[in-house]
Structures are given as structure tokens and as C-alpha cells.
Design an enzyme around this catalytic site. Structure first.
Site, short mmCIF file in Angstrom:
data_model
loop_
_atom_site.label_atom_id
_atom_site.label_comp_id
_atom_site.label_asym_id
_atom_site.label_seq_id
_atom_site.Cartn_x
_atom_site.Cartn_y
_atom_site.Cartn_z
N ASN A 10 -59.66 -5.64 140.02
CA ASN A 10 -58.97 -5.94 141.27
C ASN A 10 -57.76 -6.80 140.92
OD1 ASN A 10 -58.09 -6.80 143.75
ND2 ASN A 10 -59.91 -8.03 144.23
N LYS A 12 -55.34 -7.69 142.78
CA LYS A 12 -54.83 -8.51 143.90
C LYS A 12 -53.31 -8.36 144.01
CE LYS A 12 -58.92 -11.25 143.34
NZ LYS A 12 -59.64 -12.48 143.56
N HIS A 96 -62.96 -6.91 151.11
CA HIS A 96 -62.92 -7.98 150.11
C HIS A 96 -62.90 -9.34 150.83
CE1 HIS A 96 -61.43 -10.71 147.03
NE2 HIS A 96 -61.95 -9.86 146.16
N GLU A 98 -61.20 -11.89 150.47
CA GLU A 98 -59.87 -12.39 150.82
C GLU A 98 -59.34 -11.69 152.07
OE1 GLU A 98 -58.23 -11.94 146.87
OE2 GLU A 98 -59.56 -13.54 146.22
N GLU A 168 -70.00 -10.33 145.89
CA GLU A 168 -69.09 -11.34 145.37
C GLU A 168 -69.31 -12.65 146.13
OE1 GLU A 168 -65.45 -9.44 143.39
OE2 GLU A 168 -65.06 -9.40 145.53
N GLY A 174 -62.42 -16.58 141.66
CA GLY A 174 -61.22 -17.28 141.22
C GLY A 174 -61.45 -18.76 140.95
N SER A 214 -65.42 -14.45 139.07
CA SER A 214 -65.21 -15.09 137.76
C SER A 214 -65.94 -14.39 136.61
CB SER A 214 -65.58 -16.58 137.81
OG SER A 214 -64.74 -17.26 138.72
P1 PGA Z 1 -62.14 -13.20 140.05
O1 PGA Z 1 -61.97 -12.24 141.33
O2 PGA Z 1 -62.72 -12.36 138.95
O3 PGA Z 1 -60.75 -13.69 139.74
O4 PGA Z 1 -63.07 -14.30 140.45
C1 PGA Z 1 -62.95 -11.29 141.67
C2 PGA Z 1 -62.58 -10.60 142.96
O5 PGA Z 1 -62.04 -11.25 143.86
O6 PGA Z 1 -62.82 -9.38 143.13
#
Ligand code: PGA
Length: 250
Positions: A10, A12, A96, A98, A168, A174, A214
Site C-alpha cells: 500500500n 498511500k 482502509h 485512513e 490492521e 505507521g 508496521s
Molecule cells: P504501515 O502501513 O506498514 O506503514 O504500518 C500499513 C497500512 O496502512 O496498510
């Protein structure tokens, strides 16, 4: 039932077309002979016309980070499934955290998007997960059940074969804080049990549930060793070809 793992990137809101092209040029040779897992990239919509042709002929799938549930219409800033398919996209993330957090996506919207994605034959990756306060209040199971039930409203076993879930935990995205493999496995088991209640044991046993939050080259192996973890959705550590290669080859 054997579930083929899916390792997904992903990206982003990162990378220009030139940077995306450079990633694919570096990455494809690294995974050319890797057949154990499925691999998918989820770039921003403006990168799709670069990334999709660049991945053609490889086993790397490409999808969108978001779709709209409507076929088309006056929805400024949105992307339809028809547009995604016209440029060759085959997968899409849905819901997601976000999107839920910053763009007010609800379980109801996630459900509508899931119906649209399935109608058009896309592979949907439905993202769910609890926030820190919910985990600390002991509400993780309740939150996951509500999200799965909401996302899957009106979905039948006949429609569900291609659906992928990504668990998640929002507090792990993140932040560098990963759920321990045991914590993740516990959540994945709860999610699979909920899917079994809704769609039957066979669909639940075949459904891939990815872990995200992460994921890094140094923690992916322990996560993937868990029985109910069937892949990873990777943000930060998917932006560099060599880092994502290491994750794919956990
Ligand atoms: P991250 O993001 O690996 O940077 O924690 C995962 C995601 O949001 O799909």
C-alpha cells in the site's frame, strides 16, 4: 484448506510516476521466479497508467487504494471501478483505516463498495481493525465483529470466494508498533470465526486474512508463521524494492 498468501504493497500518497517506474524496474527482476505467494501493488490512481503496463507479463497484480461505489457520476475527486478496470486494475483496497479516519468511511460505505467491486469482478481487500482506545477498553472482538458484519451485509457465500480481509490494528499503522504474532493470530481467529458464522465454514477456511501495521523485513517471518495469517498489507516498508522483496520472500 491451503490458502495462497498475498503480500501487498500500500503505497498511500507516495511516489511520482518516475519513482513508481523505477520501483517496478528494480522490483520485478527480484521476484521474477517467486511463485510461492501472490504479490500486489496498490499505488495512487495517477500512478496506475505507469505501474500497470510496467507489471504486464509479470505475476505482480496492481489495484487501487480506493474506489467509489457508484458506477459513475458527479463525485469530484473519486475513481470508479469502470475507470480502474479500463486501465487494467484487478484489485482494490476497501475501507482502509485512513479512509475511515480522515474521509469518514463507515461500514455502510465499505459494504456498498464491496458490492460494487464484486459485481465488476475485482479482488477486494477489505480492511478492518480497532483503534487503541477500543483495544485498551477490551472491545477489540466487538469492533471486529461489527466491521465484518457491516462490510458483509448482503454478501452471500456464492459471491464471497475472491474476498480478502486485511486486519490492521490502527494503533500499529505507521507507528512502528506491530501487534505481536500472538495478538495478531488471536484477532485473525476471531475474524475467521465471524466469517464462518456469516458465510459458512468452507468460505471462512478459504478466505485470506492479511495482517497489516508496521510489517517489516524483520518481523514478517514470525507473523507469517501463524496459522491464520495469510499475507501482509505493507505500507512504509513497501516503498523500497529491496525492502518489499525481503517481505515477499519472508
Ligand atoms: P504501515 O502501513 O506498514 O506503514 O504500518 C500499513 C497500512 O496502512 O496498510
Amino acid at each position: 484448506m491451503a490458502r495462497k498468501a498475498l503480500i501487498a504493497a500500500n503505497w498511500k500518497m507516495y511516489k511520482t510516476p518516475a519513482e513508481a517506474q523505477a520501483f517496478v524496474d528494480a522490483f520485478l527482476p527480484l521476484v521474477a521466479s517467486h511463485t510461492r505467494d501472490e504479490i500486489a501493488l496498490f499505488p495512487s490512481p495517477v500512478l496506475l497508467p505507469t505501474v500497470i503496463p510496467a507489471c504486464k507479463g509479470s505475476k505482480v497484480a496492481v489495484g487501487a487504494q480506493n474506489i467509489h461505489f457508484a458506477e459513475e457520476g458527479a463525485y469530484t475527486g473519486e475513481t470508479s471501478v469502470g475507470q480502474l478496470k479500463a486501465v487494467g486494475g484487478t484489485h482494490t483496497l476497501i475501507g482502509h483505516s485512513e479512509r475511515r479516519q480522515y474521509f469518514a468511511e463507515t461500514d455502510e460505505i465499505v459494504n456498498k463498495k464491496l458490492h460494487t467491486a464484486l459485481k465488476h469482478g475485482l479482488v477486494p481487500v477489505v480492511c478492518i481493525g480497532e483503534v487503541l482506545e477500543e483495544r485498551e477498553a477490551g472491545k477489540t472482538e466487538q469492533v471486529l465483529k461489527t466491521q465484518v458484519t457491516g462490510a458483509f451485509a448482503g454478501i452471500t457465500a456464492e459471491m464471497a470466494a475472491s474476498i480478502v480481509i486485511a486486519y490492521e490494528p490502527v494503533w500499529a499503522i505507521g507507528t512502528g508498533k506491530t501487534a505481536t504474532p500472538e495478538m495478531a493470530e488471536e484477532a485473525h481467529k476471531m475474524i475467521r470465526a465471524e466469517v464462518a458464522k456469516l458465510l459458512g465454514a468452507e468460505i471462512a477456511a478459504g478466505m485470506r486474512i492479511l495482517y497489516g501495521g508496521s510489517v517489516k523485513p524483520d518481523n514478517v517471518t514470525a507473523l507469517m508463521a501463524q496459522e491464520d495469517i495469510d499475507g501482509a498489507l505493507v505500507g512504509g516498508a513497501s516503498l523500497k524494492a529491496d525492502s518489499f522483496e525481503k517481505i515477499v520472500k519472508y
